[in-house]
Design a protein around this motif. Structure first.
Motif: not given
Lengths: 415, 89
Positions: A239, A242, A300-304, B43, B64, B66-67, B69
């Motif tokens: 993070x 952010x 791919x970018x992700x924060x999950x 985010x 999209x 990013x949390x 999808x």
């Protein structure tokens, strides 16, 4: 005064029905002002606070954590520690960590279960062989132990490995000093030791912004109110972008979920760490007996904190190819952590465009191994005027000057 | 089923807002570094360029989250991105 953990304290407390144990760290309310505020209660952040208090004489320190201690990437990695990186700058940083790992349990009076059990990088192609040869020689020149293994020697280390895979095992690079440590214990050990030195560890306290006056940081806005600080160090991994945005600048970082999984526990089967970058499977066995398996990161970018299922499939396929004996094992758990990846796959330990605001981030897919070294040099950087010499090459300026520490391309590491 | 899912896979190929520099010979090292390496890494809603590798091979932009999808729509390069609910942006 903290009770000392020892075999005697275990016996003494056992005789008292385990009712005499202290809490490992306090949960204080935040003060109005600290000399240094560390944002992020993972291993790197807690370690930074510990070394600030222990070695730099800065005891008015707070660690702010939005969730709970070690609940982020510190508790989500595959616990591997190694230092066989190619470039001199990386070797200095990561080997500093390995040096600290060796005495860490004693220093913290907390068993971090560091186990230098040996780590093998497998080579599956001529390119891989050239890469481990180059890296091994580089390690050797930097005083890092590196040994070349033939396929037969690999077989001696891991008798049940299948050498004749689709991309056959052609050799290996062994670092005997590398191994594993218990990730949760690292966070807890640093938290407990830092707390004893007077550091305030404040959980459930999310930083929502920075107070910046005259381009100098004055403190942080949090979910528990404003907390003033002379210096702020951000150690928040995935993070970090952010937080940087809240401070008004961008980082050369993108965030991806990186996955790992563990199997059901079995009897001791594999007593070293084996990494295969070529077909992407790395594996070790925890002391509980679970196989700990590292998978890849999503493209791919992700924060999950989850990741795509196809990556698990590919990783498990690679594990079964290399170790057919594991083909009928069941996997118990799978999870993801959000990793902050830089373009050169090297971290950022740096001052920022905002004065007295420091960032320690960009560790990408391999930050756990560096926890003690990163924390140690970052603490010294925060306490002094200049960055610690080991941290200096990892300045954010390198992306503008071009002096990258290009581990991604150099080591062909499956970052 | 897995093979079918794979054949439908699309690949991410950069950010839709990523425009070529118009005056590359006049940029300073600072500006080149910012252009090449420094990223928006939100985010929340991310505007990206994808290519449908194993399908129609078409390039497209998409918005999209990013949390979650969740996709808020796709659009051609050069077009304005789709509107995104206020709560998500």
């Amino acid at each position: 005064m903290k009770q000392k953990y020892s075999i005697f304290s275990v016996v003494r407390n056992a005789l008292r029905y385990h009712e005499g144990w202290q809490e490992a760290w306090r949960s204080p309310d935040p003060r109005r002002h600290y000399d240094v505020v560390i944002v992020g209660g993972g291993g790197h952040g807690l370690g930074t606070a510990y070394y600030l208090a222990r070695e730099c004489g800065v005891r008015n320190v707070a660690v702010l954590e939005k969730g709970w201690i070690g609940g982020g990437n510190t508790g989500r990695n595959t616990t591997i520690c190694r230092s066989n990186y190619l470039w001199d700058e990386s070797a200095a940083l990561y080997d500093h960590s390995v040096d600290l790992w060796h005495g860490l349990s004693r220093e913290l009076n907390f068993n971090v279960m560091y186990s230098p059990r040996g780590l093998i990088h497998l080579a599956h192609s001529v390119h891989d062989l050239q890469e481990i040869g180059r890296r091994g020689n580089s390690n050797y020149l930097n005083g890092i132990d590196a040994e070349y293994l033939t396929p037969e020697q690999v077989k001696q280390w891991v008798p049940f490995i299948n050498l004749n895979t689709r991309y056959p095992v052609m050799g290996g690079l062994l670092q005997r000093r590398a191994g594993t440590a218990r990730h949760d214990a690292v966070a807890w050990g640093y938290a407990r030791a830092a707390d004893e030195l007077g550091v305030d560890i404040i959980q459930n306290c999310e930083v929502t912004g920075f107070r910046v006056e005259d381009n100098t940081v004055k403190g942080v806005e949090t979910s528990r109110g404003f907390i003033g600080a002379d210096k702020v160090g951000c150690v928040v991994a995935g993070h970090c972008s952010v937080l940087a945005e809240k401070a008004g600048f961008r980082l050369p970082v993108e965030s991806f979920p990186l996955q790992a999984l563990v199997s059901e526990p079995i009897k001791p089967k594999i007593d070293c760490v084996v990494m295969s970058n070529g077909i992407h499977a790395y594996i070790s066995q925890s002391d509980k007996g679970e196989l700990v398996i590292g998978a890849g990161s999503d493209p791919y970018n992700s924060y999950s904190q989850r990741g795509g299922f196809n990556l698990i499939e590919e990783t498990v396929a690679a594990v079964v190819e290399l170790y057919p004996i594991f083909s009928r094992m069941r996997m118990l758990r799978q999870w993801g952590g959000v990793v902050d990846v830089t373009i050169d796959r090297s971290p950022i330990l740096s001052k920022t465009p905002v004065r007295n605001l420091y960032f320690n981030c960009g560790w990408g897919t391999g930050g756990f191994k560096a926890t003690p070294g990163s924390a140690h040099v970052f603490a010294h950087s925060l306490a002094g005027d200049d960055m610690h010499p080991v941290a200096a090459p990892f300045s954010i300026d390198r992306f503008n000057t071009g002096a990258l520490v290009d581990e991604g391309a150099a080591a062909a590491v499956a970052h | 089923m897995v093979r079918r899912a794979r054949s439908l896979r699309v690949q991410l190929r950069g950010r839709s807002a990523y425009k070529p520099a118009e005056n590359p010979d006049q940029l300073s090292d600072e500006q080149w570094g910012d252009y090449v390496f420094f990223r928006t890494n939100p985010l929340g809603v991310h505007y990206e360029r994808w290519v449908h590798t194993h399908g129609c091979r078409r390039w497209f932009n998409a918005a999209r989250h990013t949390v979650t999808d969740e996709f808020f729509g796709s659009y051609k390069p050069g077009e304005a991105p789709p509107s995104v609910p206020q709560s998500e942006s």
